[in-house]
Motif scaffolding. Structure first.
Motif, PDB file in Angstrom:
ATOM      1  N   TYR A   1       0.862  -1.300   0.222  1.00  9.89           N
ATOM      2  CA  TYR A   1       0.066   0.039  -0.106  1.00  9.89           C
ATOM      3  C   TYR A   1       0.778   1.225   0.110  1.00  9.89           C
ATOM      4  O   TYR A   1       0.996   2.341  -0.903  1.00  9.89           O
ATOM      5  CB  TYR A   1      -1.178  -0.061   1.687  1.00  9.89           C
ATOM      6  N   ASP A   2       1.477   1.557   0.537  1.00  8.38           N
ATOM      7  CA  ASP A   2       2.710   2.465   0.882  1.00  8.38           C
ATOM      8  C   ASP A   2       3.070   2.918   0.198  1.00  8.38           C
ATOM      9  O   ASP A   2       3.927   3.493  -0.003  1.00  8.38           O
ATOM     10  CB  ASP A   2       3.569   2.150   2.456  1.00  8.38           C
ATOM     11  N   ARG A   3       3.204   1.623  -0.896  1.00 10.02           N
ATOM     12  CA  ARG A   3       4.935   2.191  -1.982  1.00 10.02           C
ATOM     13  C   ARG A   3       4.165   3.059  -3.471  1.00 10.02           C
ATOM     14  O   ARG A   3       4.622   3.179  -4.211  1.00 10.02           O
ATOM     15  CB  ARG A   3       4.940   1.046  -2.793  1.00 10.02           C
ATOM     16  N   PHE A   4       2.805   3.185  -3.318  1.00  6.53           N
ATOM     17  CA  PHE A   4       2.200   4.114  -4.485  1.00  6.53           C
ATOM     18  C   PHE A   4       1.949   5.516  -3.405  1.00  6.53           C
ATOM     19  O   PHE A   4       1.681   5.325  -2.323  1.00  6.53           O
ATOM     20  CB  PHE A   4       0.555   3.689  -4.807  1.00  6.53           C
ATOM     21  N   ASN A   5       2.138   5.995  -4.802  1.00  5.06           N
ATOM     22  CA  ASN A   5       0.746   7.156  -4.242  1.00  5.06           C
ATOM     23  C   ASN A   5      -0.464   7.849  -3.741  1.00  5.06           C
ATOM     24  O   ASN A   5      -0.947   8.744  -2.554  1.00  5.06           O
ATOM     25  CB  ASN A   5       1.504   8.246  -5.379  1.00  5.06           C
ATOM     26  N   PHE A   6      -0.989   6.542  -4.638  1.00  5.40           N
ATOM     27  CA  PHE A   6      -2.659   7.034  -3.866  1.00  5.40           C
ATOM     28  C   PHE A   6      -3.369   5.450  -4.912  1.00  5.40           C
ATOM     29  O   PHE A   6      -2.381   4.575  -5.103  1.00  5.40           O
ATOM     30  CB  PHE A   6      -3.217   8.351  -4.403  1.00  5.40           C
ATOM     31  N   VAL A   7      -3.997   5.367  -4.292  1.00  2.00           N
ATOM     32  CA  VAL A   7      -4.839   3.842  -5.020  1.00  2.00           C
ATOM     33  C   VAL A   7      -6.323   4.332  -5.194  1.00  2.00           C
ATOM     34  O   VAL A   7      -7.196   4.692  -4.309  1.00  2.00           O
ATOM     35  CB  VAL A   7      -4.806   2.653  -3.451  1.00  2.00           C
ATOM     36  N   ILE A   8      -6.621   3.594  -6.015  1.00  2.00           N
ATOM     37  CA  ILE A   8      -8.159   4.197  -6.943  1.00  2.00           C
ATOM     38  C   ILE A   8      -8.876   2.651  -6.302  1.00  2.00           C
ATOM     39  O   ILE A   8      -8.509   2.119  -7.643  1.00  2.00           O
ATOM     40  CB  ILE A   8      -8.347   4.895  -8.312  1.00  2.00           C
TER      41      ILE A   8
ATOM     42  N   ASP B  46     -13.878   1.095 -17.488  1.00  4.07           N
ATOM     43  CA  ASP B  46     -15.090   2.592 -17.646  1.00  4.07           C
ATOM     44  C   ASP B  46     -13.207   3.426 -17.062  1.00  4.07           C
ATOM     45  O   ASP B  46     -12.264   2.892 -16.724  1.00  4.07           O
ATOM     46  CB  ASP B  46     -15.453   2.638 -16.447  1.00  4.07           C
ATOM     47  N   THR B  47     -13.240   4.396 -18.598  1.00  5.07           N
ATOM     48  CA  THR B  47     -12.048   5.453 -18.791  1.00  5.07           C
ATOM     49  C   THR B  47     -11.333   6.099 -17.178  1.00  5.07           C
ATOM     50  O   THR B  47     -10.659   6.780 -17.764  1.00  5.07           O
ATOM     51  CB  THR B  47     -11.474   5.977 -20.378  1.00  5.07           C
ATOM     52  N   ARG B  48     -13.620   6.589 -16.676  1.00 13.54           N
ATOM     53  CA  ARG B  48     -13.007   6.972 -15.260  1.00 13.54           C
ATOM     54  C   ARG B  48     -11.779   7.269 -14.412  1.00 13.54           C
ATOM     55  O   ARG B  48     -11.814   8.083 -14.023  1.00 13.54           O
ATOM     56  CB  ARG B  48     -14.217   7.645 -15.170  1.00 13.54           C
ATOM     57  N   LEU B  49     -11.412   6.016 -14.754  1.00 14.78           N
ATOM     58  CA  LEU B  49     -10.949   5.440 -13.357  1.00 14.78           C
ATOM     59  C   LEU B  49     -10.012   5.683 -13.887  1.00 14.78           C
ATOM     60  O   LEU B  49      -8.849   6.125 -13.114  1.00 14.78           O
ATOM     61  CB  LEU B  49     -11.677   4.426 -13.506  1.00 14.78           C
TER      62      LEU B  49
END
Length: 217
Positions: free
Chosen positions: A150-157, A168-171
């Protein structure tokens, strides 16, 4: 592609890309475990009925979403089931969350990070990156945390947060906004062409199958 100097950000899928997973959500044993656990929480429902109620509630929620690629929040499904089958006073909201976690635990056969992906993340640790996943935050966030991802990424969607899922390309647009990069500066990495390759490419992004990306680890 990863070494051409033009890529300034990475988007990763989660399961079968970063995480090797195997589950048996529809199995008799899974639903038996959840059914027995629920008895001690004040909810009486037989395993077969639990499986069918869950299935039909998911179908109904997806069908009434109004979205082309809808997603659910699994804890809301279990909250409804608990409320409708309680034999004493319960808190459906919190019990729905805990039941979702128990259901995941009961269904889980395998869960581990791919060593190749860990090496890839370490090699490109200085490049901004995020996860875009068709996933349920109620248990996926915890899985990413205890696997050290989890902390290896700037954010998670996660799709459950937005009630829509890939393709869906909105993601992916959300990911681009979060990274603050142009589409051609970002590489999407995943295992499923219809979810992880074609949608980002339609936005002008680069895309690569995870097994091809492992060659750069």
């Amino acid at each position: 592609m990863l070494q051409n100097g033009k890529i300034k950000g990475l988007i990763f899928d989660c399961y079968k890309t970063l995480v090797d997973i195997k589950t048996d959500e529809g199995g008799r044993e899974t639903n038996e475990r959840v059914s027995k656990w629920l008895l001690y929480q004040g909810v009486r429902i037989e395993p077969d009925r639990l499986r069918e109620e869950y299935r039909w509630k998911v179908i109904g929620r997806l069908g009434n979403s109004g979205q082309q690629h809808p997603d659910i929040r699994i804890e809301e499904i279990f909250s409804e089931i608990c409320a409708e089958n309680a034999f004493r006073e319960i808190d459906p909201f919190w019990l729905g969350i805990e039941t979702a976690k128990v259901f995941r635990t009961a269904s889980l056969k395998k869960l581990e990070a791919y060593p190749q992906s860990l090496r890839l993340l370490e090699k490109y640790r200085n490049i901004p990156k995020c996860i875009v996943s068709n996933a349920q935050r109620v248990f996926t966030e915890q899985e990413l945390r205890f696997l050290g991802l989890y902390d290896r990424f700037n954010f998670v969607i996660m799709s459950s947060d937005h009630r829509i899922k890939k393709p869906d390309t909105r993601l992916f647009r959300m990911a681009l906004d979060g990274l603050g990069l142009e589409p051609w500066e970002v590489l999407s990495i995943g295992d499923t062409p219809e979810n992880d390759i074609y949608p980002p490419q339609s936005l002008g992004m680069n895309a690569m199958h995870i097994r091809d990306a492992w060659r750069y680890a």
